[in-house]
Design a protein around this motif. Structure first.
Motif, PDB file in Angstrom:
ATOM      1  N   ILE A 185      -1.653  -9.284 -10.879  1.00 54.99           N
ATOM      2  CA  ILE A 185      -0.374  -8.729 -10.441  1.00 54.99           C
ATOM      3  C   ILE A 185       0.652  -9.853 -10.408  1.00 54.99           C
ATOM      4  O   ILE A 185       0.445 -10.884  -9.762  1.00 54.99           O
TER       5      ILE A 185
ATOM      6  N   VAL B 159       5.703  -8.777  -1.893  1.00 52.37           N
ATOM      7  CA  VAL B 159       4.571  -7.923  -1.534  1.00 52.37           C
ATOM      8  C   VAL B 159       3.990  -8.337  -0.186  1.00 52.37           C
ATOM      9  O   VAL B 159       3.734  -9.516   0.067  1.00 52.37           O
TER      10      VAL B 159
ATOM     11  N   SER C 161       1.316  -6.128   1.308  1.00 54.17           N
ATOM     12  CA  SER C 161      -0.090  -5.716   1.260  1.00 54.17           C
ATOM     13  C   SER C 161      -0.319  -4.836   0.042  1.00 54.17           C
ATOM     14  O   SER C 161       0.610  -4.225  -0.489  1.00 54.17           O
ATOM     15  N   ILE C 162      -1.581  -4.794  -0.383  1.00 53.85           N
ATOM     16  CA  ILE C 162      -1.999  -3.932  -1.489  1.00 53.85           C
ATOM     17  C   ILE C 162      -3.222  -3.151  -1.028  1.00 53.85           C
ATOM     18  O   ILE C 162      -4.206  -3.741  -0.568  1.00 53.85           O
TER      19      ILE C 162
ATOM     20  N   THR D 130      -7.980  -3.004   1.494  1.00 52.53           N
ATOM     21  CA  THR D 130      -6.608  -3.455   1.729  1.00 52.53           C
ATOM     22  C   THR D 130      -6.565  -4.977   1.693  1.00 52.53           C
ATOM     23  O   THR D 130      -7.397  -5.645   2.320  1.00 52.53           O
TER      24      THR D 130
ATOM     25  N   LEU E  48      -3.156   1.974  -6.636  1.00 52.23           N
ATOM     26  CA  LEU E  48      -2.705   0.865  -5.810  1.00 52.23           C
ATOM     27  C   LEU E  48      -1.474   1.305  -5.034  1.00 52.23           C
ATOM     28  O   LEU E  48      -0.502   1.794  -5.618  1.00 52.23           O
TER      29      LEU E  48
ATOM     30  N   ILE F 239       1.297  -0.410  -3.063  1.00 51.82           N
ATOM     31  CA  ILE F 239       1.828  -1.759  -2.890  1.00 51.82           C
ATOM     32  C   ILE F 239       2.978  -1.707  -1.887  1.00 51.82           C
ATOM     33  O   ILE F 239       4.017  -1.099  -2.146  1.00 51.82           O
TER      34      ILE F 239
ATOM     35  N   THR G  84       5.921  -3.436  -0.049  1.00 47.22           N
ATOM     36  CA  THR G  84       6.831  -4.568  -0.171  1.00 47.22           C
ATOM     37  C   THR G  84       7.795  -4.577   1.005  1.00 47.22           C
ATOM     38  O   THR G  84       7.799  -3.660   1.838  1.00 47.22           O
TER      39      THR G  84
END
Length: 473
Positions: free
Chosen positions: A412, A418, A420-421, A433, A457, A459, A461
Motif C-alpha cells: 500500500i 492512514v 488503520s487498515i 486490524t 480493506l 482504510i 484515514t
C-alpha cells in the motif's frame, strides 16, 4: 470442452428498488428461449467453478420444452458480476449437484435427466474446463432431484436421488465406488420406497441431528408431507422416515435449511402453496427434534421458493421468498437473531412466474445479492444489494494498492494519512486490524494466512474511510 455461446442481455441498470432500508438494483444476466422451468428445487446455484476467487453461476433452463433443456455456466469474468454464458449440456438435464467428486479440490457437477436414463458426471480441471462421463442405467430414469454427501464416511462424495425405479418413485443413494466420481448403479441403497402414503418428490441433504454425518430431508406423498431420514451410523444406513409436519394437502415446496437462531443446529424452511405461507420449523435440541410450525410470513401469495441470507449485514440470517400469484420477491428481517421476523419488505413485485431464488455475493462487494429465475420472462435476473459493509463509498485519498490480485503480500502506497487498515471477509466479518501509529509512505500486509477468495480493506484515514476489494489467489 466444446463451448457454444448463447444470448446474454447486457442491461446493467434496468431499475432500482428501494423498499425498506436496503436498496436493490435489477440486472438481467441471461435471456433464454423456453424459460426457466417451474420446479420445486433450485436450478440456479453459485460456486467458484474456475478457481479464480469469484462466484460463477450454474443454471438449468428450458429450450423450447423440458426435453431440450440446457445447463449453462455463467462465468464471472471480472469478479464484479459481469458474465459470459457457456452452454455445455443439452440433453434435457432436470437437476444438478455441485461437489468435489474426485478429490482434486475442484468443484465438479453431476446432472440428472428425466427423459433419458443416465447421469452425467462432469469433472472440472480447476480452470473451468470439463470432462463428461455418462453413466447409463435404468435406475437413473426420470430422476427429479439429486443431492451429494459422504454418506459412508470414506472421504469421497456419494449421491442420493429421487427417481422412477421399476415404475415407482424412490429415494436411493449410490456410492462413489473409487473416489473419482464413478457411480455404480448396482450399489443403490433404497432409503424410501414408493407407497400410497410416501411418494418422494424432492430432497435436501443436511446434518439435521448434529452428529457430523449427513441426513436427508424430503417432501413425500400425495399429501405432500415433510419429513427426514436419519443416517444411523455414518455408514449410509438410514432409519425410517421421521415426520416434521403431516398436515394433509399442504402443498409443501421450496425446501431450505439454515441455522436461523444461532444455536449451531439446522432449522427447516418451506413454503406452502395452498396456505400462502413461508414457514419455519426450529430444531429444538440440535438432535433433529423439530418444533411446531412457525409462520415467517403470510403476506406472500403463492410462495414457491425460500432462501436465507444476511441481507442487512447484521450478522444473522434473514429470509427471502418468491411468490407466483403476486409476482413478488421479498425479504423478512431476522429482528433479534433468534428467528423473530419483521414485516415483508418487497424487493420487486413485477417478476412474472418466478420459479426459484438463490442468494450469494455475486458482485464481490461484501453483501448478499439475489438471483431469480423467471419462467414467463425467460430470464435469469440479478437483484444487486447496494448495501456495502455499512461504510462510506467515497474515495477520500488516492491510496495505491498492489498487486491485486495477490498470492501473498499486499503493498500500500501513499500511507501518510492512514490511521488503520481492517480486513473483512465477504460476510463482513472482521479478520484483522492494523493500526498505523507512525506515518509512513508505504506499508505491506502479509496475507499468507488467508484462504483464496475475495476480501475487503477498510482504510481509515484522517479525512474519512476508503474501502477496497482485494483478491487472494
Amino acid at each position: 470442452m466444446h463451448k457454444s455461446y448463447i444470448f446474454i442481455a447486457i442491461s446493467f441498470i434496468l431499475c432500482q428498488f428501494s423498499y425498506g432500508q436496503i436498496n436493490f438494483q435489477e440486472r438481467i444476466l441471461l435471456t433464454v428461449s423456453g424459460g426457466f422451468s417451474l420446479t420445486d428445487t433450485p436450478r440456479v446455484k453459485t460456486t467458484d467453478i474456475d478457481n479464480d476467487g469469484d462466484k460463477d453461476i450454474i443454471c438449468i433452463h428450458e429450450n423450447s420444452g423440458v426435453s431440450n433443456s440446457k445447463m449453462t455456466i455463467l462465468e464471472n469474468t471480472d469478479g464484479l458480476g459481469n458474465y459470459t454464458p457457456i452452454s455445455f449440456s443439452n440433453n434435457g438435464p432436470s437437476d444438478f449437484v455441485l461437489a468435489d467428486f474426485n478429490n482434486d479440490t475442484y468443484v465438479d457437477i453431476i446432472s440428472t435427466y428425466i427423459f433419458i436414463n443416465f447421469l452425467n458426471v462432469i469433472r472440472n480441471d480447476g480452470t473451468g474446463n470439463f470432462n463428461s462421463q455418462i453413466i447409463s442405467n435404468d435406475a437413473f430414469l426420470e430422476t427429479y432431484s439429486i443431492g451429494a454427501a459422504d454418506f459412508d464416511n470414506d472421504t469421497d462424495m456419494d449421491i442420493v436421488i429421487v427417481s422412477l425405479r421399476d415404475g415407482e418413485r424412490e429415494i436411493t443413494w449410490y456410492k462413489n465406488v473409487d473416489g473419482t466420481g464413478t457411480i455404480d448403479p448396482t450399489t443403490g441403497t433404497i432409503i424410501q420406497a414408493h407407497s400410497d402414503t410416501y411418494f418422494p418428490l424432492e430432497l435436501l441433504v443436511a446434518d439435521l441431528d448434529g452428529d457430523t454425518d449427513m441426513d436427508i430431508l424430503s417432501i413425500n406423498g400425495d399429501a405432500l408431507q415433510l419429513g427426514w431420514y436419519k443416517n444411523l451410523d455414518g455408514l449410509g444406513n438410514f432409519g425410517a422416515r421421521i415426520s416434521i409436519d403431516v398436515t394433509p394437502m399442504e402443498d409443501f415446496i421450496g425446501l431450505h435449511v439454515a441455522d436461523i437462531d444461532g444455536d449451531m443446529d439446522l432449522d427447516v424452511f418451506a413454503t406452502t402453496g395452498n396456505g400462502d405461507q413461508v414457514v419455519m420449523y426450529k430444531n429444538t435440541d440440535g438432535l433433529g427434534t423439530f418444533g411446531a410450525r412457525q409462520i415467517v410470513s403470510a403476506a406472500a401469495d403463492g410462495p414457491i421458493s425460500v432462501f436465507t441470507a444476511d441481507i442487512d449485514g447484521d450478522n444473522d440470517l434473514d429470509v427471502i421468498s418468491a411468490s407466483i400469484s403476486d409476482t413478488t420477491i421479498a425479504w423478512y428481517e431476522n429482528t433479534d437473531g433468534q428467528g423473530t421476523f419483521g414485516a415483508q419488505q418487497v424487493i420487486t413485485n413485477t417478476i412474472n412466474d418466478v420459479s426459484t431464488i438463490y442468494a450469494d455475493d455475486i458482485d464481490g462487494d461484501g453483501d448478499m445479492d439475489i438471483l431469480a429465475a423467471s419462467f414467463e420472462e425467460d430470464a435469469l435476473i440479478l437483484y444487486e444489494n447496494l448495501r456495502i459493509l455499512n461504510v462510506e463509498e467515497n474515495r477520500i485519498n488516492k491510496i495505491v494498492i498492489y498487486p491485486n490480485p495477490t498470492k501473498s503480500t499486499l503493498f500500500i502506497k501513499e500511507m501518510q494519512h492512514v490511521k488503520s487498515i481492517s480486513i473483512y471477509d465477504l460476510q463482513g466479518k472482521l479478520l484483522k486490524t492494523i493500526v498505523q501509529e507512525v506515518p509512513v509512505s508505504q506499508a505491506e500486509i502479509d496475507l499468507n494466512n488467508l484462504s483464496k477468495g475475495i476480501y475487503f480493506l477498510k482504510i481509515q484515514t484522517d479525512k474519512g474511510i476508503q474501502t477496497e476489494k482485494i483478491i487472494k489467489q
